[in-house]
Design a protein around this motif. Structure first.
Motif, PDB file in Angstrom:
ATOM      1  N   LEU A 104       0.864  -1.178   0.000  1.00  0.00           N
ATOM      2  CA  LEU A 104       0.000   0.000   0.000  1.00  0.00           C
ATOM      3  C   LEU A 104       0.902   1.230   0.000  1.00  0.00           C
ATOM      4  CD1 LEU A 104      -2.820  -0.914   2.566  1.00  0.00           C
ATOM      5  CD2 LEU A 104      -3.002  -0.778   0.075  1.00  0.00           C
ATOM      6  N   PRO A 105       1.358   1.667  -1.162  1.00  0.00           N
ATOM      7  CA  PRO A 105       2.228   2.846  -1.218  1.00  0.00           C
ATOM      8  C   PRO A 105       1.443   4.111  -0.902  1.00  0.00           C
ATOM      9  CG  PRO A 105       1.635   2.133  -3.418  1.00  0.00           C
ATOM     10  CD  PRO A 105       1.099   1.088  -2.495  1.00  0.00           C
ATOM     11  N   PRO A 106       2.116   5.218  -0.686  1.00  0.00           N
ATOM     12  CA  PRO A 106       1.435   6.479  -0.386  1.00  0.00           C
ATOM     13  C   PRO A 106       0.390   6.826  -1.442  1.00  0.00           C
ATOM     14  CG  PRO A 106       3.771   6.684   0.030  1.00  0.00           C
ATOM     15  CD  PRO A 106       3.581   5.365  -0.622  1.00  0.00           C
TER      16      PRO A 106
ATOM     17  N   PHE B  16      -7.875   1.212  -1.384  1.00  0.00           N
ATOM     18  CA  PHE B  16      -8.219  -0.189  -1.193  1.00  0.00           C
ATOM     19  C   PHE B  16      -9.656  -0.258  -0.701  1.00  0.00           C
ATOM     20  CE2 PHE B  16      -6.363   1.526   2.620  1.00  0.00           C
ATOM     21  CZ  PHE B  16      -7.200   1.096   3.642  1.00  0.00           C
ATOM     22  N   THR B  17     -10.245  -1.446  -0.770  1.00  0.00           N
ATOM     23  CA  THR B  17     -11.637  -1.609  -0.360  1.00  0.00           C
ATOM     24  C   THR B  17     -11.726  -2.368   0.957  1.00  0.00           C
ATOM     25  OG1 THR B  17     -11.945  -3.728  -1.497  1.00  0.00           O
ATOM     26  CG2 THR B  17     -12.333  -1.715  -2.786  1.00  0.00           C
ATOM     27  N   GLU B  18     -12.856  -2.214   1.621  1.00  0.00           N
ATOM     28  CA  GLU B  18     -13.098  -2.959   2.852  1.00  0.00           C
ATOM     29  C   GLU B  18     -13.092  -4.459   2.589  1.00  0.00           C
ATOM     30  OE1 GLU B  18     -16.775  -1.370   4.205  1.00  0.00           O
ATOM     31  OE2 GLU B  18     -15.918   0.584   4.755  1.00  0.00           O
ATOM     32  N   ALA B  19     -13.653  -4.868   1.462  1.00  0.00           N
ATOM     33  CA  ALA B  19     -13.710  -6.299   1.140  1.00  0.00           C
ATOM     34  C   ALA B  19     -12.313  -6.862   0.936  1.00  0.00           C
ATOM     35  CB  ALA B  19     -14.560  -6.514  -0.115  1.00  0.00           C
ATOM     36  N   GLU B  20     -11.451  -6.095   0.278  1.00  0.00           N
ATOM     37  CA  GLU B  20     -10.069  -6.528   0.024  1.00  0.00           C
ATOM     38  C   GLU B  20      -9.313  -6.725   1.337  1.00  0.00           C
ATOM     39  OE1 GLU B  20      -6.028  -4.591  -2.003  1.00  0.00           O
ATOM     40  OE2 GLU B  20      -7.967  -3.570  -2.170  1.00  0.00           O
ATOM     41  N   LEU B  21      -9.447  -5.770   2.247  1.00  0.00           N
ATOM     42  CA  LEU B  21      -8.746  -5.860   3.527  1.00  0.00           C
ATOM     43  C   LEU B  21      -9.343  -6.952   4.400  1.00  0.00           C
ATOM     44  CD1 LEU B  21      -6.407  -4.618   5.040  1.00  0.00           C
ATOM     45  CD2 LEU B  21      -7.976  -2.927   6.010  1.00  0.00           C
TER      46      LEU B  21
ATOM     47  N   PRO C  92     -16.149   6.234  -2.107  1.00  0.00           N
ATOM     48  CA  PRO C  92     -17.438   5.567  -2.382  1.00  0.00           C
ATOM     49  C   PRO C  92     -17.312   4.043  -2.434  1.00  0.00           C
ATOM     50  CG  PRO C  92     -17.061   7.413  -3.894  1.00  0.00           C
ATOM     51  CD  PRO C  92     -15.767   7.168  -3.168  1.00  0.00           C
ATOM     52  N   HIS C  93     -18.427   3.384  -2.177  1.00  0.00           N
ATOM     53  CA  HIS C  93     -18.551   1.930  -2.338  1.00  0.00           C
ATOM     54  C   HIS C  93     -17.552   1.145  -1.486  1.00  0.00           C
ATOM     55  CE1 HIS C  93     -21.125   3.139  -5.613  1.00  0.00           C
ATOM     56  NE2 HIS C  93     -20.112   3.674  -6.282  1.00  0.00           N
ATOM     57  N   GLY C  94     -17.415   1.528  -0.232  1.00  0.00           N
ATOM     58  CA  GLY C  94     -16.562   0.773   0.685  1.00  0.00           C
ATOM     59  C   GLY C  94     -15.082   0.936   0.441  1.00  0.00           C
ATOM     60  N   GLY C  95     -14.691   2.022  -0.223  1.00  0.00           N
ATOM     61  CA  GLY C  95     -13.273   2.250  -0.501  1.00  0.00           C
ATOM     62  C   GLY C  95     -12.636   3.198   0.507  1.00  0.00           C
ATOM     63  N   TRP C  96     -11.305   3.117   0.600  1.00  0.00           N
ATOM     64  CA  TRP C  96     -10.536   3.992   1.488  1.00  0.00           C
ATOM     65  C   TRP C  96      -9.250   4.402   0.797  1.00  0.00           C
ATOM     66  CZ3 TRP C  96     -12.389   5.600   6.208  1.00  0.00           C
ATOM     67  CH2 TRP C  96     -13.515   4.924   6.691  1.00  0.00           C
ATOM     68  N   ARG C  97      -8.718   5.536   1.193  1.00  0.00           N
ATOM     69  CA  ARG C  97      -7.478   6.049   0.600  1.00  0.00           C
ATOM     70  C   ARG C  97      -6.541   6.500   1.712  1.00  0.00           C
ATOM     71  NH1 ARG C  97      -5.230  10.940  -0.918  1.00  0.00           N
ATOM     72  NH2 ARG C  97      -3.966  10.874  -2.813  1.00  0.00           N
ATOM     73  N   LEU C  98      -5.258   6.119   1.594  1.00  0.00           N
ATOM     74  CA  LEU C  98      -4.239   6.580   2.533  1.00  0.00           C
ATOM     75  C   LEU C  98      -3.868   8.015   2.198  1.00  0.00           C
ATOM     76  CD1 LEU C  98      -1.978   3.412   2.589  1.00  0.00           C
ATOM     77  CD2 LEU C  98      -3.300   4.293   4.498  1.00  0.00           C
ATOM     78  N   CYS C  99      -3.868   8.871   3.207  1.00  0.00           N
ATOM     79  CA  CYS C  99      -3.655  10.299   3.002  1.00  0.00           C
ATOM     80  C   CYS C  99      -2.248  10.727   3.401  1.00  0.00           C
ATOM     81  CB  CYS C  99      -4.653  11.117   3.826  1.00  0.00           C
ATOM     82  SG  CYS C  99      -6.374  10.713   3.496  1.00  0.00           S
TER      83      CYS C  99
END
Length: 304
Positions: free
Chosen positions: A102-104, A108-113, A141-148
């Motif tokens: 998971l680079p800067p 990724f999605t909740e399902a993936e994790l 959106p749709h259960g996704g997340w982003r590293l800030c």
């Protein structure tokens, strides 16, 4: 078959350790109240552990609770089974960051994790919502997340609080009595650092996991839930932002191993003044390299 609760598994392992060292075959186990105190747990968890021991043939009955045999390795629950869903999510997230999966800026999605951690998406969502309050991840959106990314002032605030906790942990170590279990962990950490140091720089990528164990050991000495929770932020801030500056990674990790050893060896000989000075040096090095990684990230953003 349903997976038994984490608190039961932890209590069972702690009781097995006590039985192995302090209960002779034929003797009765301590009272439920004493066992609850030993495990810092509830009587419900203790009763579940006793039922498990009876099922395994460790004790002769649930009333007399006399020991029939000493615990064997397969009586214990695996370490992985002692983690709660949020603990497992945290571990997988951090490992993926350490290994650059998971680079800067990665999404990724909740399902993936959830698949990677072997937990439900609900466990992932609960952890991410709690973690997002620090501003290090954002919801998509749709259960996704982003590293800030984060700015210099945020990083310096984290570094300041880190110094406060870790210097306090060393001072706490000075109060430990001889024979405290922390000394055995200390010797193990020294051996692990010496082993990794002997194969540097070829194995420098193994350092982040050892670094986490080193600082987790120190923070654990405080027995402070707020300090323990804060270290998740410390770990993410420092190791995540180092991903922006890979050019000095090898030298940085190699130098940090020696800084750790200076601190650990000072603690082993109960030289607290030297350990405190070693920690100040180490934290100043970490602060400096963190600032450098932020400058690297900012230059990359300007050039894009």
């Amino acid at each position: 078959m349903a997976r038994p609760p984490t608190v039961f598994r932890r209590s069972a392992n702690l009781l097995l350790d006590h039985i192995a060292s302090a209960v002779a075959i034929g003797d009765a186990l301590p009272t439920e109240q004493q066992m609850a105190a030993l495990c810092d747990g509830s009587r419900t968890a203790i009763r579940s552990a006793l039922a498990y021991f009876h099922e395994r043939g460790l004790i002769g009955g649930l009333k007399e609770r006399r020991l029939l045999r000493k615990p064997a390795p397969d009586d214990y629950f695996d370490d992985a089974e002692l983690q709660s869903g949020s603990d497992r999510v945290r571990e997988v997230l951090m490992e993926r960051i350490y290994h650059s999966d998971l680079p800067p800026g990665a999404e990724f999605t909740e399902a993936e994790l959830a698949r990677a951690a072997g937990v439900s998406t609900i466990s992932v969502r609960e952890f991410m919502i709690e973690f997002s309050r620090y501003g290090l991840i954002e919801k998509k959106p749709h259960g996704g997340w982003r590293l800030c990314a984060f700015d210099r002032s945020f990083a310096m605030e984290v570094a300041d609080v880190r110094q406060m906790f870790e210097l306090a942990a060393i001072e706490r170590f000075a109060t430990l009595p001889a024979g405290d279990p922390a000394f055995a962990t200390l010797e193990q950490l020294i051996a692990r650092h010496e082993k990794l140091g002997s194969v540097m720089p070829a194995r420098h990528k193994d350092f982040p996991a050892l670094d986490r164990d080193f600082h987790t050991f120190l923070i654990g000495l405080l027995h402070n839930r707020f300090a323990q929770g804060f270290y998740d932020i410390v770990s993410l801030v420092f190791h995540y932002h180092y991903q922006w500056d890979k050019g000095e990674e090898m030298a940085r990790n190699q130098y940090a191993v020696h800084e750790h050893l200076d601190i650990l060896r000072a603690l082993a000989r109960r030289d607290i003044a030297a350990a405190l000075e070693g920690m100040r040096i180490h934290l100043n090095s970490a602060r400096s390299t963190l600032l450098q990684s932020i400058r690297t990230r900012e230059r990359a953003a300007q050039a894009a």
